[in-house]
Design an enzyme around this catalytic site. Structure first.
Site, mmCIF file in Angstrom:
data_model
loop_
_atom_site.group_PDB
_atom_site.id
_atom_site.type_symbol
_atom_site.label_atom_id
_atom_site.label_comp_id
_atom_site.label_asym_id
_atom_site.label_seq_id
_atom_site.Cartn_x
_atom_site.Cartn_y
_atom_site.Cartn_z
ATOM 1 N N CYS A 115 -3.728 -2.359 -3.502
ATOM 2 C CA CYS A 115 -4.795 -1.564 -2.894
ATOM 3 C C CYS A 115 -5.026 -0.248 -3.596
ATOM 4 O O CYS A 115 -5.988 0.444 -3.310
ATOM 5 C CB CYS A 115 -4.479 -1.295 -1.419
ATOM 6 S SG CYS A 115 -3.151 -0.097 -1.164
ATOM 7 N N GLY A 116 -4.142 0.147 -4.467
ATOM 8 C CA GLY A 116 -4.315 1.440 -5.117
ATOM 9 C C GLY A 116 -3.709 2.554 -4.307
ATOM 10 O O GLY A 116 -2.550 2.501 -3.924
#
Length: 282
Positions: A115-116
């Protein structure tokens, strides 16, 4: 360090036949980034280009903008049972006079390969002020046919992907389609940070006449990293998020998604794409 890939035993089933064989997997390990000795972030990454990754991350956070603001980057002793260095902790030292962010528990971030960036206090904290406006004067002008050719060039340059099938990639191209640099990582955001960090170290920022191509989707975070590096064009082989499109329109970034073969969607910054030529051919 030869830790980009690792070997694991796998049970293989093909047409009902069962066999055991070694398989090559992409390595994933944590990297703690410290800023002048203070913990700032932890990211899950593929080992390699760690100094560039840390430098690029600090560009996207608005801490660094030029090579002279970076004093040095070193590995710190990692936490291992035998006391040896894990090479999973780096400390970035800034030059005297560089204004640092307020490093608090709310500011510290954790990034994953999927997801970062997570854990920032609010959306306002994510919207980092860019050092430069996107200034490609005259504007970069791209033919759709040239854009359509870039994913194959990126794929051909993914050496580790060929052995593992488990890596994302990011590449910088010139407006003429020349491959300038390519990095691989389990996280798209890390691959982009490695590109931007290498540009910082070589004194190439802002990247005002480049095209950034990423495998997979284009998230808000990737759009922000492009804007923070002064990149005028971001292209992705999959979909962008709504917030990425909003940021692109706000910042003057050209955002292209679903770049697959001759097809693509232009979500913002269409003035850099030769649309009339494409329409005439259609």
């Amino acid at each position: 360090m030869g830790r980009v890939t690792e070997r694991r035993k796998v049970i293989r089933i093909r047409d009902g036949a069962v066999s055991t064989r070694p398989d090559t997997l992409v390595a994933e390990e944590p990297l703690e980034i410290r800023l002048n000795g203070k913990p700032l972030a932890i990211t899950m990454r593929t080992p390699g280009d760690d100094f560039a990754l840390a430098a690029g991350f600090l560009v996207s956070e608005g801490v660094l903008g030029s090579a002279d603001e970076l004093q040095n980057i070193v590995y710190c002793a990692g936490a291992t049972v035998d006391g040896s260095n894990s090479y999973n902790v780096v400390d970035v030292r800034t030059a005297p006079g560089v204004v640092l962010p307020d490093i608090t528990l709310e500011r510290n971030v954790y990034t994953t390969s999927s997801c970062g960036l997570c854990g920032k206090a609010s959306l306002d904290a994510v919207r980092t002020t860019a050092r430069w406006t996107i200034d490609d004067t005259p504007p970069v002008r791209l033919e759709p046919e040239l854009l359509a050719s870039l994913p194959d060039r990126l794929r051909a340059a993914q050496r580790v992907f060929d052995r593992t099938g488990g890596l994302h990639a990011a590449a910088l191209f010139s407006p003429e389609g020349e491959l300038l640099d390519v990095r691989e990582d389990v996280g798209r955001h890390n691959a982009v940070d490695k590109l931007v960090g290498r540009a910082l170290q070589s004194g190439s920022l802002p990247l005002s006449r480049t095209v950034l191509l990423v495998s997979g989707r284009a998230s808000f975070e990737l759009a922000q990293k492009a804007v923070m590096a002064g990149i005028p064009v971001l292209a992705a082989v999959s979909a962008p998020s709504s917030l990425a499109v909003d940021l692109a329109a706000e910042a003057g970034l050209t955002l292209v998604g679903f770049l697959r073969g001759p097809s693509m969607n232009v979500y913002a910054g269409e003035h850099r794409i030769a649309l009339r030529a494409a329409a005439a051919q259609g």
